[in-house]
Design an enzyme around this catalytic site. Sequence first.
Site, PDB file in Angstrom:
ATOM      1  CD  GLU A 288      -2.447  -1.295   2.757  1.00 22.03           C
ATOM      2  OE1 GLU A 288      -2.139  -0.461   3.631  1.00 22.03           O
ATOM      3  OE2 GLU A 288      -3.237  -2.219   2.957  1.00 22.03           O
ATOM      4  N   PRO A 289       1.734   1.411  -0.976  1.00 27.21           N
ATOM      5  CG  PRO A 289       2.982   1.270  -2.941  1.00 27.21           C
ATOM      6  CD  PRO A 289       1.939   0.538  -2.143  1.00 27.21           C
ATOM      7  N   GLY A 290       2.095   4.947  -0.838  1.00 22.26           N
ATOM      8  CA  GLY A 290       1.544   6.213  -1.305  1.00 22.26           C
ATOM      9  C   GLY A 290       2.694   7.125  -1.698  1.00 22.26           C
ATOM     10  NE  ARG A 327       5.054  15.826   3.478  1.00 22.29           N
ATOM     11  CZ  ARG A 327       6.353  15.859   3.645  1.00 22.29           C
ATOM     12  NH1 ARG A 327       7.093  16.766   3.020  1.00 22.29           N
ATOM     13  NH2 ARG A 327       6.946  14.991   4.412  1.00 22.29           N
ATOM     14  CB  CYS A 358      -2.320  36.587   8.830  1.00 24.72           C
ATOM     15  SG  CYS A 358      -2.634  37.677   7.448  1.00 24.72           S
ATOM     16  CD  GLU A 359      -1.825  30.541  11.507  1.00 22.83           C
ATOM     17  OE1 GLU A 359      -1.008  30.087  12.348  1.00 22.83           O
ATOM     18  OE2 GLU A 359      -3.033  30.317  11.539  1.00 22.83           O
TER      19      GLU A 359
HETATM   20  C1  LIG Z   1      -1.227   6.291   4.749  1.00 18.33           C
HETATM   21  C2  LIG Z   1      -1.293   4.821   4.608  1.00 18.33           C
HETATM   22  C3  LIG Z   1      -0.522   4.185   3.640  1.00 18.33           C
HETATM   23  C4  LIG Z   1       0.456   4.911   2.755  1.00 18.33           C
HETATM   24  O1  LIG Z   1       1.541   5.435   3.454  1.00 18.33           O
HETATM   25  P1  LIG Z   1       2.800   6.003   2.632  1.00 18.33           P
HETATM   26  O2  LIG Z   1       3.766   6.381   3.669  1.00 18.33           O
HETATM   27  O3  LIG Z   1       2.318   7.165   1.845  1.00 18.33           O
HETATM   28  O4  LIG Z   1       3.307   4.906   1.767  1.00 18.33           O
HETATM   29  C5  LIG Z   1      -0.681   2.824   3.487  1.00 18.33           C
HETATM   30  N1  LIG Z   1      -1.526   2.107   4.264  1.00 18.33           N
HETATM   31  C6  LIG Z   1      -2.277   2.704   5.224  1.00 18.33           C
HETATM   32  C7  LIG Z   1      -3.198   1.877   6.039  1.00 18.33           C
HETATM   33  C8  LIG Z   1      -2.181   4.068   5.434  1.00 18.33           C
HETATM   34  O5  LIG Z   1      -2.907   4.648   6.390  1.00 18.33           O
END
Ligand SMILES: *Cc1c(COP(=O)(O)O)cnc(C)c1O
Length: 435
Positions: A288-290, A327, A358-359
């Site tokens: 599950e890479p983001g 971030r 304004c922060e």
């Molecule tokens: C956010 C999340 C991801 C992705 O995380 P990354 O660091 O972006 O790879 C994968 N699985 C779950 C359950 C998440 O909450």
Amino acid sequence: MHHFRYTGQKLHCESVDLAAVAQLHGTPTYVYSAQTITDNYRRLAASLAGLDVQICYAMKANSNLAVLRLFSNLGAAFDLVSGGELRRVVAAGGDAGRSVFAGVGKTEAEIRLALQTGVFGFHVESEPELARINHVAGQLGRKAPIAIRINPDVDAKTHAKITTGKSENKFGIPLEHAAEAYAAAAKYPHLEIKGVQMHIGSQLTSAAPFVEAVAKVVPFALRLKQDYGITYFSVGGGIGIVYQDALASGDAGWWSAKSEGERPLTPEAYGAALAPLLAPLGLKILLEPGRFLVGNAGVLLSRVEYLKRGAARNFLVLDAAMNDLVRPAMYEAYHEVVPLLRDSARPALKADLVGPICESGDCFAKDRTLQTVGEGELVAFLSAGAYGYTMASRYNTRPMAAEVLVSGSRFELVNARENFDAMVSGEKIPGFLST
Ligand SMILES: *Cc1c(COP(=O)(O)O)cnc(C)c1O
């Protein structure tokens, strides 16, 4: 690898001059490289090539419909965390049936939508959630496919706000209670136990915490395979990317020789470390890479509004702000900032890079040294493809930024800059104030 580099003096994304994008679509604007996303996806898939791998892109990192379609074309499924994200998958033509639904707070309405649409699995975070999914599935006369998220109590050694696999985090069920949770799940008539899940945090720069966590969960997964016939093990996401010297990391391979402190994990090292643990399971492996897939595939273009020179400090005031890219303010995150027009004849400038909000927190970097840039000139925030646009807000009534996708020498606006009317379209002045 990524595809942002100078050709002559001008910063390009693939074959597109980024100044031309800013000229046409204004700033602040996010620009994404389709080739970089494609390379990242293929490279990760190849790193675990011997296994039955299903990549579920964690779309909360970047959920633009064009980006989702690109992933879908590459064969990805999705890791989604809300009913809205599920609707995005469908709108983009993605395969919801191979996608997984994560998150600690799924509502009844979201569970119903996911059952009606059909998902690969619900990733369950608590026993009350099992009861709720069973209840909604019963109402619809369906069986809900589930996997329980195990919290392996491993320190991912990342920023506190993005660590999730320690026992004090809100996520998952501790390993020592997991057997009971599965036994409870087995008693529900409308649940089908299909897998097991873990995710220990984000921006991990070493394989060690992954190995430690997977090694903890593997024996349990084997038991679940015997007892309940599970078919998959999701190892979550979390692979980190280069933020320091991000530009050099495009040319020099995965990291630049300069960035001693930050040597993010290569997908090859990740795969090589995990494959020996995962292969003997004989299960489908979900990733599950983001961030890893999209982080270095995006930049945020911004224009210099003012160079405010002071006795103690200089301030480079940009037209991008914390609402566009939160971030740095939220996680003290580092983003490299580079000029779109490189001019080695110019002196260096040391300044705080700030937005117009304004922060005091609206500060991207303190005491940053970069090539001198002046009013009207353009800069790019690198490694801004993940958790950039998706975490943006309208604070200070600033519209959501535009988004552009590049492929080779082509680029297209894939999300128009928001206009004022759209921003206030849901608001109204009540009758009792109108006289
Ligand atoms: C956010 C999340 C991801 C992705 O995380 P990354 O660091 O972006 O790879 C994968 N699985 C779950 C359950 C998440 O909450």
